[in-house]
Scaffold this motif. Structure first.
Motif, short mmCIF file in Angstrom:
data_model
loop_
_atom_site.label_atom_id
_atom_site.label_comp_id
_atom_site.label_asym_id
_atom_site.label_seq_id
_atom_site.Cartn_x
_atom_site.Cartn_y
_atom_site.Cartn_z
N ASN A 277 14.81 33.90 48.94
CA ASN A 277 15.92 33.04 50.46
C ASN A 277 16.90 34.22 51.16
O ASN A 277 17.40 33.43 52.16
N LEU A 278 16.90 35.57 51.35
CA LEU A 278 17.15 36.00 51.89
C LEU A 278 16.02 37.10 52.54
O LEU A 278 15.19 37.15 52.09
N ASP B 168 20.20 34.02 56.31
CA ASP B 168 18.94 32.82 55.07
C ASP B 168 17.58 32.31 55.49
O ASP B 168 17.91 32.12 56.26
N GLU C 221 16.11 30.62 54.61
CA GLU C 221 16.61 28.85 54.58
C GLU C 221 15.93 28.47 55.69
O GLU C 221 16.21 27.25 55.75
N THR C 222 17.20 28.65 55.85
CA THR C 222 17.82 28.01 57.53
C THR C 222 17.88 29.13 58.41
O THR C 222 17.54 28.15 59.56
N ARG C 223 17.13 29.98 58.49
CA ARG C 223 16.69 31.25 59.49
C ARG C 223 18.02 31.40 60.39
O ARG C 223 17.71 31.97 60.94
N GLY C 224 19.14 31.50 59.69
CA GLY C 224 20.33 32.06 60.50
C GLY C 224 20.49 32.96 59.78
O GLY C 224 20.45 33.47 58.71
N GLU D 231 22.98 35.84 57.84
CA GLU D 231 24.06 35.33 57.03
C GLU D 231 25.00 36.28 56.94
O GLU D 231 26.28 36.11 56.40
N ARG E 227 23.54 27.10 46.91
CA ARG E 227 23.86 28.16 47.13
C ARG E 227 24.89 27.74 48.74
O ARG E 227 25.62 28.71 48.89
N GLU F 51 22.01 23.03 58.87
CA GLU F 51 23.18 24.59 58.15
C GLU F 51 24.73 24.01 58.06
O GLU F 51 25.22 24.09 59.39
N ARG G 121 27.23 26.52 57.64
CA ARG G 121 27.37 27.92 58.97
C ARG G 121 28.07 27.17 59.79
O ARG G 121 29.23 27.10 60.25
N LEU H 40 18.85 21.19 60.99
CA LEU H 40 17.17 21.99 61.25
C LEU H 40 16.23 21.08 60.97
O LEU H 40 15.33 21.34 61.34
#
Lengths: 409, 390
Positions: A40-41, A55, A57-60, A62, B168, B185, B187, B192
């Motif tokens: 996941n990372l 991240d 999972e969100t492709r952002g 972290e 998470r 997302e 943050r 998404l």
């Protein structure tokens, strides 16, 4: 993973489509990537020596862990087995700075250990238990650095690193020697520039687990050694000499088992896989990996100008597909996502491409009771199937049983 | 939004709703299955001999309209409640005191707050953030320690009914009256994925324990299980021929079963891997309002097996044994309008006096929280009665 309950085949197969692009933040051209064991990372090293954590999972982004190697591009990044620490190392020399390797603690968000190396490493990987790391150099044998309480280092003693006696005269060892941990890190596989492979146990004496093989005919240096997930095969990325480069798959036989842990094992050649795009003499493939389900072998092309990935089926030993996308830059580095048929490649422009499996839309999931057919089938209806009042009444649903259900574990 | 059968139709038609109508719905479609059930399970009332006694610890008052949702923090030391008057409150469930008001106009910070009713409130897994879904078409996240709004999630085109945060804390899923499910997302507040999940309002969304899949439920009578990564539908849950609307769905702690509340006065447990209904819990009344249910694993005391919890439209709270489906306990209340009409809005009563729409089980302590609608407006905290040592 809860998803495997409903989609057991999710991890299988190999990527076929370009799914996404991870764009590097400004001033952070990426150079190498590694996944944490959960997948996941994504840790990425940058051109300017920073470590970024994405991240997946969100492709952002972290976290930006800051600059660990000022003005030096990160060339190696790896996670410990628990996923809490990341080792980065730089393979580029810098006039004013000593080459170093840094172990970064993600939980505490700080540098755990910094080790100064004698020369820039060609490869560095942290042991899964996080207590030591392995570094390979252009000259000299690979070195294992302990990073627990008392920092210390020891050179890997193996015959592939020793000078050769040929016709009475001594030749210098065939540098560079590449190495990698196998399994849980209890063994180290080494390969040298004359195409010899050896496996030693990761103990104090470096006892031999697989005796040095004969040099591979008509080949140059062994560039990399990779093990598959099932720990049954190892792939050697071999540079060509009078021919193109290729990947050789070895299967280890014998050795451990039957209570005799010290027995030496031997290797069988499973097959050789040649670069379908580059036929130049002395070329080599770029980055080599096994698919997560162990069914496929994947390698990036050595051809410098193209984004080119070859996928071979290990069972048939045939080329399954070639992923080419002309718009993308050449591949520098890549990582396979654990538990998934997904691949991340680092391109020369410093961005990452995410390749995924083309998910088949399963329409019957939307309407239970229907079955998906490959093609039209002649349907023979029952006599009363579409009657207004069917002859046989539908059987009522069985009453709910009072059986114990476990909703906790 | 306090969802009633009639409301939904209005809302779908795009009319903004004022006070919810208090008249009973005579639309037979929804009530009929319940009536039939009553006949099937006429012995239910006899079976309710509370095996365990519960006592009310606190009645928490402060919301100006009906309570829409209650939720415990993962460490069990905070209780969040939301209301149709747009207020969101954090309580100390051990002391029964108000800790903090969220969504207070002047204190919400630069991003402001919700200006319409809040339908759902959930904690992030670290307990530091609270997410709220509102009729103003937005979702907001709040810093628990300061009470300030951290992020606004804009994109839904209609009331947002439900939201959930992944294990998470990086993703948020939301379900709306606009019939879509969105993944955000946390943050950045970026959307998404948008999934056209159902053909009716999405009443509830819930992540599985590892967030690799999530489930959405809808008034179209279906639940769908989705792959979080790809947004692909993996399973459609389809319990009975009639397809009564589903008002709440959640994963059991092991992620292998779904607990669903249907508007035919029944809760059902669905085996995800086998794709079939395994249990059905009846006895309560749920034919009109969007009641929620929960799994209670820490009931403590004499109760060793996990329980299923749900409120009821008769003002009571019901507890069932998960495996043998019998009603283990019932905290009796009364429905709005039943007797004591002149009593000042449920004051000092030791039970709910309107529909118990929300319930939440404390994940760490033997404690249960419930919230009720307009005639009551209170959040109540319950615990098993300690046994007398004789």
């Amino acid at each position: 993973m809860d998803v495997f309950l409903l989609d057991p085949g999710k991890a299988n197969g190999f990527p076929t489509v370009l799914e996404d692009l991870i764009e590097a933040p400004e001033d952070h051209a990426l150079t190498c990537v590694a996944f944490n064991p959960k997948g996941n990372l994504l840790a990425a090293g940058t051109q300017k020596g920073s470590l970024l954590i994405f991240d997946f999972e969100t492709r952002g982004l972290e976290r930006n862990c800051g600059c660990l190697h000022p003005d030096q591009a990160v060339t190696s990044v790896s996670f410990t087995g628990d996923g809490n620490r990341v080792l980065t190392a730089t393979g580029f020399a810098h006039e004013s700075r000593a080459p170093n390797a840094v172990l970064y603690d993600l939980a505490e968000a700080k540098i755990a250990v910094e080790v100064v190396l004698p020369s820039p490493p060609t490869f560095a990987r942290v042991h899964p238990n996080g207590a030591e790391f392995l570094a390979c150099f252009h000259q000299g044998p690979p070195v294992i650095y302990s990073i627990s309480s008392a920092p210390s280092s020891r050179q890997v003693q193996a015959s592939v690193c020793l000078p050769k006696d040929k016709e009475g005269s001594s030749h210098p060892p065939a540098w560079p020697v590449t190495a990698n941990y196998l399994g849980d890190g209890d063994r180290v596989a080494l390969g040298n520039a004359s195409g010899e492979v050896e496996i030693v146990r990761n103990d104090l004496a470096f006892s031999v687990a697989m005796r040095r093989t004969a040099p591979i005919a008509d080949s140059g240096a062994i560039k990399a050694i990779v093990e598959n997930q099932a720990r049954t095969l190892i792939a050697l990325n071999i540079a060509g000499r009078s021919q193109q480069g290729f990947v050789r798959i070895l299967q280890l036989v014998g050795g451990e088992g039957e209570g005799d842990r010290d027995a030496e094992c031997a290797s069988n050649v499973v097959g050789d896989f040649h670069d379908p795009a580059c036929f130049a003499k002395g070329s080599s493939l770029g980055w080599v990996a096994f698919s997560w389900d162990n069914g496929h072998l994947l390698a990036t092309s050595g051809a410098e100008s193209k984004h080119h990935l070859s996928v071979w089926n290990l069972e048939t030993q045939k080329l399954s597909c070639v992923l080419e996308s002309s718009g993308l830059q050449p591949v520098w580095h890549a990582a396979w996502r654990p538990n998934r048929a997904a691949l991340v490649t680092v391109n020369a422009d410093g961005n990452c491409s995410v390749f995924g499996k083309k998910e088949k839309e399963n329409w019957s999931c939307f309407a239970p009771g229907f079955r998906e057919l490959e093609k039209n089938e002649e349907y023979v209806e029952q006599e009363d199937e579409f009657d207004a009042s069917p002859a046989e009444q539908r059987t009522p649903a069985p009453p709910h049983s009072r059986d114990l259900v476990n909703i906790l574990t | 939004m306090v969802v009633e059968a009639v409301d939904v139709a209005d809302a779908v038609a795009g009319t903004e709703r004022g006070d919810p109508p208090r008249e009973d719905v005579s639309n037979g479609d929804v009530l009929h299955p319940a009536k039939r059930l009553k006949e099937d399970y006429s012995d239910t009332q006899d079976r309710i001999a509370s095996e365990v006694d519960f006592e009310e610890l606190f009645a928490l008052r402060g919301h100006g309209r009906g309570v829409s949702c209650v939720s415990f923090s993962p460490d069990g030391n905070l209780l969040a409640s939301s209301s149709a008057d747009a207020s969101v409150k954090l309580w100390d469930p051990h002391k029964g005191e108000l800790v903090r008001d969220l969504n207070v106009r002047d204190d919400a910070g630069e991003l402001g707050g919700h200006d319409k009713g809040v339908s759902c409130v959930v904690f992030s897994p670290d307990g530091g953030t609270v997410a709220t879904a509102s009729d103003d078409k937005t979702i907001r996240t709040w810093d628990v320690s300061t009470g300030r709004c951290v992020r606004v999630f804009r994109g839904h085109t209609h009331f947002v009914l439900s939201c959930d945060i992944s294990c998470r804390g990086n993703m948020l899923v939301s379900g709306s009256l606009d019939e879509t499910v969105r993944i955000w997302e946390v943050r950045s507040g970026e959307c998404l994925k948008e999934i056209p999940a159902h053909s009716d309002p999405v009443s509830c969304v819930c992540f599985s324990p590892d967030a690799s899949i999530f489930v959405s439920s809808s008034f179209d009578g279906l639940c769908r299980v989705w792959d979080t990564e790809t947004g692909r539908c993996l399973q459609t849950v389809y319990c009975s021929q009639e397809c009564p609307p589903i008002t709440s769905v959640r994963f059991t702690p092991n992620g292998k079963y779904l607990l669903m509340s249907h508007l035919d006065s029944a809760l059902r447990l669905w085996d995800v891997a086998a794709g079939r209904e395994v249990k059905k819990y009846v006895g309560h009344r749920n034919a009109k309002f969007s009641l929620t249910s929960d799994v209670w694993t820490h009931a403590g005391g004499a109760i060793t097996s996990p329980l299923v919890v749900s409120g009821s439209e008769d003002g009571s709270v019901y507890l069932w044994d998960v495996s043998d489906m019998r009603v283990v306990a019932r905290m009796e209340g009364r429905a709005a309008g039943e007797g004591g009409k002149d009593s000042p809005r449920g004051a000092q009563e030791k039970a709910h006096c309107d529909v118990v729409i929300a319930c939440s089980a404390n994940p760490k302590y033997a404690m249960l929280a419930t919230g009720a609608l307009e005639a009551d407006m209170s959040v109540r905290v319950w615990r098993p009665k300690p046994k007398l040592n004789l």
